[in-house]
Scaffold this active site. Structure first.
Site, PDB file in Angstrom:
ATOM      1  N   LYS A 111       3.943  29.370  -2.923  1.00 48.01           N
ATOM      2  CA  LYS A 111       2.942  28.526  -2.253  1.00 48.01           C
ATOM      3  C   LYS A 111       1.613  28.705  -2.978  1.00 48.01           C
ATOM      4  O   LYS A 111       1.280  29.823  -3.393  1.00 48.01           O
ATOM      5  CB  LYS A 111       2.839  28.971  -0.789  1.00 48.01           C
ATOM      6  CG  LYS A 111       1.889  28.170   0.083  1.00 48.01           C
ATOM      7  CD  LYS A 111       1.969  28.671   1.537  1.00 48.01           C
ATOM      8  CE  LYS A 111       1.058  27.899   2.473  1.00 48.01           C
ATOM      9  NZ  LYS A 111       1.213  28.347   3.884  1.00 48.01           N
ATOM     10  N   SER A 158       3.680  28.535  10.049  1.00 49.92           N
ATOM     11  CA  SER A 158       3.704  27.782   8.789  1.00 49.92           C
ATOM     12  C   SER A 158       4.852  28.108   7.837  1.00 49.92           C
ATOM     13  O   SER A 158       5.001  27.457   6.812  1.00 49.92           O
ATOM     14  CB  SER A 158       2.381  27.969   8.041  1.00 49.92           C
ATOM     15  OG  SER A 158       1.388  27.190   8.654  1.00 49.92           O
ATOM     16  N   SER A 215       2.201  24.783   7.216  1.00 52.13           N
ATOM     17  CA  SER A 215       1.492  24.442   6.005  1.00 52.13           C
ATOM     18  C   SER A 215       2.286  24.735   4.738  1.00 52.13           C
ATOM     19  O   SER A 215       1.887  24.291   3.663  1.00 52.13           O
ATOM     20  CB  SER A 215       0.162  25.198   5.952  1.00 52.13           C
ATOM     21  OG  SER A 215       0.387  26.602   5.850  1.00 52.13           O
TER      22      SER A 215
END
Lengths: 95, 484
Positions: free
Chosen positions: B74, B173, B149
């Site tokens: 990420k 997330s 997210s």
């Protein structure tokens, strides 16, 4: 606790977010509804409950007071928007 | 090769069936072909990946169990020499001067990073629509969000672009996008994985964790990234077990609690049906199931939306246009530099949360909001601790609905309510995992399994046994079925 336009401008100033009047008005409605949702907390009796800041309830460890890092100024300043002779450049602060 | 799990790929590499270079080239070709539409990556790093693959191939025989295995990170993990944007215009030009501890550990294990995945800006979002780099599409249905997210990580794994990816979870997330994309995602106990070098959103809630196809893959990755880090004073000084050791343990006698609050109003009936069907599988494996109440669940979202924005408003104060990140043109003075750089650099949701956090922490409001929320946080945590006196694990849906359509939720409060089953877990600091458990209208459903602090080995065992008995985790979207 109803939120007013001036509250948004005050928070924006404290947070150093450059919002004009229209932008503040844009956020006012959303923030008002979020605060309305948050106000549900007030219906809960928390008298005598200690606030919990850390989910494991541990105290912050302190490291030994020793220099452990090498000087990496040049490397760190490579990602700065403006530097000169090892200094960060900003607009003039003192006349 | 893209249809194999990380565990299968590691075994194939160890047996010399293929090289890490062959595997890496094959996945880079898939990214090249499919990601233009999916948008799951912000940065792809083929040169570094191939160099790491060659190094892993050269070390064959002496290398560790993850050597040569490709994955993605990420874009919230700092990586030396590679852009780390956190999905924000503010950091569009930021190349970190160091690696996050998670990245260091994954490099030391010999893994090969293919790049940095798309995400909601500063990890603020439940749909991956708040990224400066545009929304990510759900590989199961291009009109649906992948969740947020860590939506880029989830979509990349589901589409077969990488076998695994790292995510972070502040209010759900990892688990919610894992559920929306039909993969397995683990949020470890707070403090289990170092947060050093992870761009901070809400420091008392953020935790990194693995996202992969199976619980077994997550176990291998957690073993590689967990552990005490002297550079993160909130990381826990506690030994790291071999998370793969307990995977095969039988589940007879397992006591499962079903929180009544996770099966109430707002839950899509088809999601409920899938989750209850999954729980019946556990009963067939010898577990006992009983309802339990977590009475303060209703207050988790309000408490979170005080605590997280308050911490965010403080953490994001460091983006001032002076030392790194976006700087506005021709500032008139220092205040103008701060105000315009931040207004230009931060997107709408980030600004909203900064304003919210600054307001609730400001004079006259602190006790009514922040202190109150932290008191409620203790009550929420106590609910879980009481439940774990009685039950080994708790189970419920990861999300009240399957993935919703892109653009469907315009009101922030209705978006926030998406995280109703995941947020309390972060407030309490306990671990949680989402595993694929069915489909509704062609979109995946996630079963969430919760354990007490540091019960990751048990959670992984419980998730793995479900995956031995079902095949939901083996289903692939059409995109992932294509050979390239």
């Amino acid at each position: 606790m109803a939120l007013e336009h001036a509250d948004v401008l005050r928070a924006a100033h404290l947070a150093r977010l450059g919002l004009n009047d229209d932008e503040a008005a844009h956020y006012l409605d959303d923030l008002g509804r979020i605060l309305e949702m948050v106000d549900q907390l007030q219906s809960l009796d928390t008298e005598g409950v200690a606030p919990l800041a850390h989910p494991l309830e541990t105290t912050q460890r302190l490291r030994a007071d020793e220099v452990t890092e090498a000087d990496q100024r040049d490397q760190f300043q490579r990602c700065a928007p403006a530097v000169e002779q090892g200094l960060y450049l900003v607009p003039r602060v003192v006349e | 090769m893209h249809d194999k799990t990380l565990t299968e790929l590691a075994a194939g590499l160890a047996a010399g069936e293929f090289s890490s270079r062959e595997l890496t080239e094959s996945l880079l070709a898939r990214i090249e072909r499919h990601d233009g539409d999916l948008n799951s990556f912000i940065t792809v790093t083929p040169e570094q990946a191939l160099a790491a693959a060659d190094a892993a191939d050269g070390a064959r025989g002496e290398a560790g169990p993850l050597a040569g295995v490709p994955l993605a990170l990420k874009d919230i993990f700092c990586t030396t020499g590679v852009k780390t944007s956190a999905g924000s215009r503010m950091l569009d030009n930021f190349v970190a001067p160091y690696d996050a501890t998670v990245v260091e550990k994954l490099k030391a294990a010999g893994t090969v990073s293919l790049g940095k995945t798309n995400m909601d800006e500063f990890a603020m979002g439940s749909s991956n629509e708040n990224s400066f780099y545009g929304p990510v599409k759900n590989p199961w249905d291009g009109s649906a969000v992948p969740g947020g997210s860590s939506g880029g990580s989830a979509a990349a794994v589901a589409a077969g672009l990488v076998p695994a990816a790292m995510g972070t979870d502040t209010g759900g997330s990892i688990r919610q996008p894992a559920a929306f994309c039909g993969i397995t995602g683990l949020k470890p106990t707070y403090g289990r994985v170092s947060r050093y070098g992870i761009i901070a959103y809400a420091s008392s809630l953020d935790q990194a964790g693995p996202m992969a196809r199976t619980a077994e893959d997550c176990a291998r990755l957690l073993g590689a990234i967990a552990g005490h880090d002297p550079r993160d004073s909130t990381s826990v000084a506690r030994g790291v077990p071999d998370y793969t050791e307990e995977l095969a343990a039988p589940l007879s006698g397992l006591k499962i609690g079903l929180p009544t609050e996770y099966f109430g109003e707002g839950l899509d009936p088809d999601v409920e049906r899938a989750v209850r069907e999954a729980i019946r599988v556990y009963e067939s494996l010898g577990a006992t199931v009983r309802e339990v109440s977590l009475p303060h669940t209703h207050y988790a979202i309000p408490a979170y939306y005080v605590i997280a924005p308050a911490e965010a408003s403080s953490n994001l104060a460091r983006y001032d246009g002076v030392r790194f990140g976006h700087r506005c043109d021709a500032p008139a003075d220092l205040t103008d530099l701060y105000k315009r750089s931040r207004a230009e650099g931060f997107g709408e949701e980030v600004q909203r949360r900064i304003l919210m956090g600054t307001h609730t922490l400001s004079e006259g409001f602190f006790d009514a909001y922040y202190k109150k929320a932290q008191q409620v946080r203790r009550l929420i945590r106590q609910d879980f601790l009481d439940a774990f006196d009685e039950f080994d694990v708790l189970m419920g849906p990861a999300s009240p609905t399957p993935a919703f359509d892109l653009g469907a939720k315009k009101d922030p409060v209705s978006m926030y309510l998406q995280d109703i089953y995941t947020i309390a877990i972060n407030l309490a600091g306990i671990p949680g995992i989402s595993v694929p458990a069915g489909f509704v209208g062609g979109r995946p459903v996630g079963l969430q399994i919760l354990g007490t602090h540091f019960a990751e080995a048990r959670l992984l065992n419980v998730a793995h046994q479900f995956q031995q008995a079902t095949d939901w985790h083996l289903r692939r979207p059409a995109l992932a079925e294509e050979t390239l």
